[in-house]
Structure formats: structure tokens, C-alpha cells
Design an enzyme around this catalytic site. Structure first.
Site, PDB file in Angstrom:
ATOM      1  N   GLU A 176      10.498 -49.678  32.106  1.00  0.00           N
ATOM      2  CA  GLU A 176      11.081 -48.310  32.281  1.00  0.00           C
ATOM      3  C   GLU A 176      11.859 -48.325  33.600  1.00  0.00           C
ATOM      4  O   GLU A 176      12.748 -47.492  33.694  1.00  0.00           O
ATOM      5  CB  GLU A 176      10.232 -47.176  32.116  1.00  0.00           C
ATOM      6  N   GLU A 178      11.567 -42.941   9.847  1.00  0.00           N
ATOM      7  CA  GLU A 178      11.760 -42.119   8.613  1.00  0.00           C
ATOM      8  C   GLU A 178      12.596 -41.702   7.923  1.00  0.00           C
ATOM      9  O   GLU A 178      12.578 -41.267   6.886  1.00  0.00           O
ATOM     10  CB  GLU A 178      10.918 -40.775   9.063  1.00  0.00           C
TER      11      GLU A 178
END
Length: 312
Positions: free
Chosen positions: A124, A93
Site C-alpha cells: 500500500e 457481486e
């Protein structure tokens, strides 16, 4: 199956606030739809208070990030699962909102781009994976690495911040549990403890909301310090679509005190650069002169207009 040596920070789920059982939701499967969403809403109300407790640390991080971006560094978010996706969302953004180059704010997720849409099993759990992904960016001392892990124990994130610290980059941790392995591993720790989730362990809920709020503050606060706003107007908006073109025009109209036709003409004359168009209108200079004045004042519009005696 992973060996114990691959998990130096063994998970004690009972000691993690995010993994606790929420007494308010033990009968949630017997509730009607209105009761379910009322309960979720009441739990979400706790998130703001948890983030509020961390404001001094968030402000410290904003200042540190701004300092390093001024020196040519980058802001790098790194996480797994929901945390990693939130980092990528915030990074994506920044270019349209603040006209930042794509390489200034970066989001990395365990498992790479495929993990944005679908979980990559086991990604992960690798500390070396976090190190490897940062190594590929040629990390420098001017960079900031924000490790995102609701648990505060994700090996991928711990490996990343350890590597960043070794190279002298600023490290920031964001977790939703207290007393985690991430706390001593970073320079600045932000830990809004939101308590047990409505669905036990589902950290995409309150923990995800808390992390999103923190990321909003980190990026927006940093960009404000870098002069990306004038008052509350996003004067560095990149007019990449019709809506943003209209927004840029509206901003020029309001700050420069011109009508829409003049604002549109100024933006066209200035290659869509909102700040440049405002300086041209207010200081009666050419676009090239406006750019030079902005550069002389670190791209901060208010300082530029003040120096040109064009700030009313």
C-alpha cells in the site's frame, strides 16, 4: 525501511479521526461479552448517520458512474487491505446480481490477488503500484476510478487516482477522515466520518462498514439507473445456480402474471434471460423480437413495456 521521499503524505495519527482513542471503549478489556457487543452495536449505529451526511456526493457519483458505463466505460475500485477487499467484494457481486460482464466492474487491491487473503507487506506504500495496476487495464476517459482508503492517505490509492485524473477518467474518493490528501485528488469525495474505532485504528470496523454501505449505494444505484431493475425486482439476475433460477422464475411469475410452469418454460425459451422472458409473455412477441425491443430502449424493461403498451 522506506525513505521519507516515498511518503510525501506523512501520517499524523493524532489528526486522523479513525486513529483517535474512543472514550467509550477505554475499559473494553474489562467488559463481559454482552457489554462488548452492546458497545460495538451502539458505535455501529453512528455509521448510518455518518453516511447520511454524504448522500449528495454519493448521488453525484452514482449519476457520473451511470453516464460513463452507458458510454462503454468501466467502474474500477482500487484500495489496500480491508478497503481493497471491500471493492473486490462489491465488484464480484455485480455479475450474478445484475448480469454485468465481468470486465464492467473491477476490483483492484494493493499486492494483487494474494492480498485478498493475506496482507502483502508494504504494497500500500507505493504510489507507482497504483499507477501500474491501472495502466495494466488500459484506462480510458470513459472509466470511473473509485479510490478506497479509510485513512484518505494510502499512497497506492493516491497514485492510482492521480494517474486516472491525468487520463481524464472520473475519479471518486471514499475515506473515513476529513481533510485528507485524497479530498483534493479526486473529482467527487465521499467521506463518512465515523469517529474513533472501538479498537483504536482498527478500520475494518466502523470505517469498513461505512465503506461497504457506500459501495452498496454506488453499484446498486448505478445499476438501477441502467435499467437493471423493474420496481425493486432484479430483472437482470443471472440464474447461475438453483437459488437464482428459482428467483428468476418468481420474478417472471410476478411481473408477467404467469404460473411457475409457464415462467420456467419462458426462461428456457429465452436462454435464462429474465427481462426477455417477461417481454415475451407481456407483449406476445418472439424472444428475438423481445431482445430487439429491449435494445431499442437501452435495456430498460419499464420503457420497453410502455412502448409496447404492455405495462399495466
Amino acid at each position: 525501511m522506506s525513505s521519507a521521499s516515498e511518503h510525501p503524505h506523512e501520517l499524523n495519527l493524532n489528526a486522523m479521526e479513525t486513529e483517535g482513542s474512543n472514550p467509550a471503549s477505554t475499559s473494553i478489556d474489562s467488559m463481559n461479552p454482552l457489554e462488548i457487543v452492546q458497545l460495538m452495536n451502539s458505535e455501529d449505529a453512528k455509521v448510518t448517520l455518518a453516511v447520511q451526511q454524504e448522500l449528495p456526493a454519493i448521488a453525484q457519483a452514482v449519476e457520473g458512474i451511470a453516464d460513463r458505463l452507458r458510454a462503454g466505460g468501466r467502474l474500477i475500485y482500487i484500495g489496500a487491505g480491508t478497503s481493497g477487499r471491500l471493492g473486490i467484494l462489491d465488484a464480484s457481486e455485480c455479475p450474478p446480481t445484475f448480469s454485468t460482464p465481468p470486465e464492467m466492474v473491477i476490483g483492484l487491491i494493493a499486492g494483487g490477488p494474494p492480498a485478498i487473503l493475506k496482507a502483502v507487506e508494504g504494497a500500500e506504500d507505493s504510489e507507482e503500484g497504483g499507477r501500474k495496476d491501472l495502466r495494466a487495464l488500459t484506462l480510458s476517459v470513459n472509466d470511473v476510478v473509485v479510490g478506497l482508503a479509510a485513512s484518505g492517505r494510502t499512497p497506492y490509492v493516491l497514485g492510482a487516482v492521480a494517474y486516472a485524473r491525468e487520463l481524464g477518467a472520473l475519479t471518486v474518493g471514499v475515506a473515513c477522515n476529513s481533510h485528507t490528501p485524497l479530498h483534493p485528488a479526486v473529482d467527487i469525495m465521499i467521506a463518512p466520518v465515523v469517529g474513533p474505532e472501538v479498537v483504536s485504528g482498527s478500520t475494518r470496523l466502523k470505517s469498513g462498514t461505512a465503506q461497504k454501505m457506500v459501495l452498496n449505494m454506488l453499484s446498486t444505484g448505478t445499476m438501477i439507473l441502467l435499467g437493471k431493475t423493474y420496481g425493486n425486482q432484479m430483472v437482470d439476475v443471472h440464474a447461475s445456480n438453483y437459488k437464482l433460477q428459482r428467483r428468476a422464475s418468481k420474478i417472471v411469475q410476478g411481473i408477467a402474471g404467469v404460473d411457475q410452469a409457464r415462467a420456467d418454460a419462458l426462461l428456457e425459451q429465452c436462454d435464462g434471460e429474465t427481462k426477455t422472458a417477461i417481454v415475451v409473455a407481456r407483449a406476445h412477441v418472439s424472444p428475438q423480437e423481445a431482445r430487439q425491443h429491449l435494445a431499442a430502449h437501452k435495456q430498460i424493461l419499464r420503457a420497453t413495456l410502455t412502448a409496447l403498451h404492455a405495462d399495466e
